[in-house]
Write a protein that holds these residues in place. Structure first.
Motif, PDB file in Angstrom:
ATOM      1  N   TRP A  17     -29.831 -91.916-141.888  1.00  0.00           N
ATOM      2  CA  TRP A  17     -29.444 -92.998-140.980  1.00  0.00           C
ATOM      3  C   TRP A  17     -28.412 -92.468-140.004  1.00  0.00           C
ATOM      4  CZ3 TRP A  17     -30.875 -98.250-140.883  1.00  0.00           C
ATOM      5  CH2 TRP A  17     -31.819 -98.616-141.837  1.00  0.00           C
ATOM      6  N   HIS A  19     -25.968 -93.519-136.439  1.00  0.00           N
ATOM      7  CA  HIS A  19     -25.378 -94.636-135.693  1.00  0.00           C
ATOM      8  C   HIS A  19     -24.905 -94.142-134.336  1.00  0.00           C
ATOM      9  CE1 HIS A  19     -21.791 -97.244-134.687  1.00  0.00           C
ATOM     10  NE2 HIS A  19     -22.827 -98.063-134.629  1.00  0.00           N
ATOM     11  N   PHE A  55     -33.836 -92.923-139.307  1.00  0.00           N
ATOM     12  CA  PHE A  55     -33.495 -94.273-138.874  1.00  0.00           C
ATOM     13  C   PHE A  55     -32.340 -94.184-137.877  1.00  0.00           C
ATOM     14  CE2 PHE A  55     -35.521 -95.043-142.926  1.00  0.00           C
ATOM     15  CZ  PHE A  55     -36.245 -96.192-142.694  1.00  0.00           C
ATOM     16  N   VAL A  57     -29.466 -96.630-135.683  1.00  0.00           N
ATOM     17  CA  VAL A  57     -28.810 -97.910-135.425  1.00  0.00           C
ATOM     18  C   VAL A  57     -27.983 -97.738-134.160  1.00  0.00           C
ATOM     19  CG1 VAL A  57     -27.168 -99.605-136.283  1.00  0.00           C
ATOM     20  CG2 VAL A  57     -28.678 -98.436-137.878  1.00  0.00           C
ATOM     21  N   THR A  59     -25.338 -99.754-131.500  1.00  0.00           N
ATOM     22  CA  THR A  59     -24.491-100.923-131.255  1.00  0.00           C
ATOM     23  C   THR A  59     -23.982-100.899-129.824  1.00  0.00           C
ATOM     24  OG1 THR A  59     -22.592 -99.705-132.115  1.00  0.00           O
ATOM     25  CG2 THR A  59     -23.752-101.150-133.651  1.00  0.00           C
ATOM     26  N   GLU A 100     -30.689-105.577-125.741  1.00  0.00           N
ATOM     27  CA  GLU A 100     -31.378-104.751-126.733  1.00  0.00           C
ATOM     28  C   GLU A 100     -32.754-104.336-126.230  1.00  0.00           C
ATOM     29  OE1 GLU A 100     -31.079-108.174-127.591  1.00  0.00           O
ATOM     30  OE2 GLU A 100     -29.066-108.135-128.406  1.00  0.00           O
ATOM     31  N   THR A 122     -40.399 -98.569-135.223  1.00  0.00           N
ATOM     32  CA  THR A 122     -39.952 -99.570-136.197  1.00  0.00           C
ATOM     33  C   THR A 122     -38.665 -99.163-136.894  1.00  0.00           C
ATOM     34  OG1 THR A 122     -41.288 -98.603-137.970  1.00  0.00           O
ATOM     35  CG2 THR A 122     -42.301-100.358-136.649  1.00  0.00           C
ATOM     36  N   ARG A 123     -38.288 -97.896-136.819  1.00  0.00           N
ATOM     37  CA  ARG A 123     -37.049 -97.436-137.448  1.00  0.00           C
ATOM     38  C   ARG A 123     -35.841 -97.511-136.522  1.00  0.00           C
ATOM     39  NH1 ARG A 123     -40.400 -93.450-138.783  1.00  0.00           N
ATOM     40  NH2 ARG A 123     -39.204 -91.963-137.575  1.00  0.00           N
ATOM     41  N   ARG A 125     -33.023 -99.778-134.709  1.00  0.00           N
ATOM     42  CA  ARG A 125     -32.347-101.073-134.779  1.00  0.00           C
ATOM     43  C   ARG A 125     -31.306-101.111-133.680  1.00  0.00           C
ATOM     44  NH1 ARG A 125     -35.552-100.163-138.626  1.00  0.00           N
ATOM     45  NH2 ARG A 125     -35.413-101.110-140.670  1.00  0.00           N
ATOM     46  N   PHE A 127     -28.437-103.452-131.505  1.00  0.00           N
ATOM     47  CA  PHE A 127     -27.592-104.642-131.540  1.00  0.00           C
ATOM     48  C   PHE A 127     -26.770-104.713-130.265  1.00  0.00           C
ATOM     49  CE2 PHE A 127     -28.363-103.360-135.900  1.00  0.00           C
ATOM     50  CZ  PHE A 127     -28.768-104.548-136.472  1.00  0.00           C
ATOM     51  N   HIS A 132     -23.151-104.452-136.902  1.00  0.00           N
ATOM     52  CA  HIS A 132     -24.561-104.284-137.259  1.00  0.00           C
ATOM     53  C   HIS A 132     -24.737-104.576-138.735  1.00  0.00           C
ATOM     54  CE1 HIS A 132     -24.063-100.328-139.248  1.00  0.00           C
ATOM     55  NE2 HIS A 132     -23.131-100.114-138.333  1.00  0.00           N
ATOM     56  N   HIS A 134     -26.399-102.894-141.047  1.00  0.00           N
ATOM     57  CA  HIS A 134     -26.860-101.764-141.854  1.00  0.00           C
ATOM     58  C   HIS A 134     -25.705-100.892-142.341  1.00  0.00           C
ATOM     59  CE1 HIS A 134     -31.007-102.691-140.937  1.00  0.00           C
ATOM     60  NE2 HIS A 134     -30.633-102.875-139.681  1.00  0.00           N
TER      61      HIS A 134
END
Length: 144
Positions: A17, A19, A55, A57, A59, A100, A122-123, A125, A127, A132, A134
């Motif tokens: 993951w 960020h 993945f 993420v 922000t 987003e 799909t992986r 995300r 915000f 967030h 996750h």
């Protein structure tokens, strides 16, 4: 000594993951980095036909920077399939209403145009704010 080309298997994929904080980042450069992570291009186990990416993420998507006059000039087209069903939106309108979506559109166009690209997207995300959902996955903050 045998020489062969390494081919990763689906069972051997290890996902991490990451960020990203989009505050003050340029849209295109950030989207390029995210697309590389989703595809797994920087991994030594990269295999083009296997989904081996990580993945991601993101922000603060509402604080992303778009260079030049792209906020007014860049247009996104959607068509419903019916006569007169075309919808035109500028990047500024999208950034104002759904920030987003602007980043998702940029990243989606950098991924492969097939089932694999849809699966990789799909992986992601995204915000609009700084919070967030996750934090339990302990994403590694990426600075670039």
């Amino acid at each position: 000594m045998k020489k062969y080309t390494f081919m990763q298997r689906k069972e051997d994929v290890v996902r991490e993951w990451h960020h990203y904080d989009a505050e003050g980042q340029v849209l295109g450069k950030l989207a390029t980095e995210i697309a590389k992570k989703l595809m797994g291009k920087e991994k030594i186990t990269f295999t083009p036909h296997i989904d081996g990416g990580d993945f991601v993420v993101v922000t603060n998507a509402s604080k992303i920077v778009v260079t030049g006059n792209k906020l007014n000039d860049k247009k996104y087209y959607n068509h419903s399939g019916f006569p007169g069903g075309i919808r035109v939106r500028t990047a500024g309108e999208i950034l104002e209403k759904k920030p987003e979506e602007l980043l998702m559109l940029a990243v989606r166009r950098m991924l492969p145009k097939n089932k694999l690209g849809k699966q990789q997207l799909t992986r992601l995300r995204v915000f609009a704010g700084a919070e967030h959902a996750h934090t339990a996955q302990k994403p590694v903050k990426v600075e670039f």
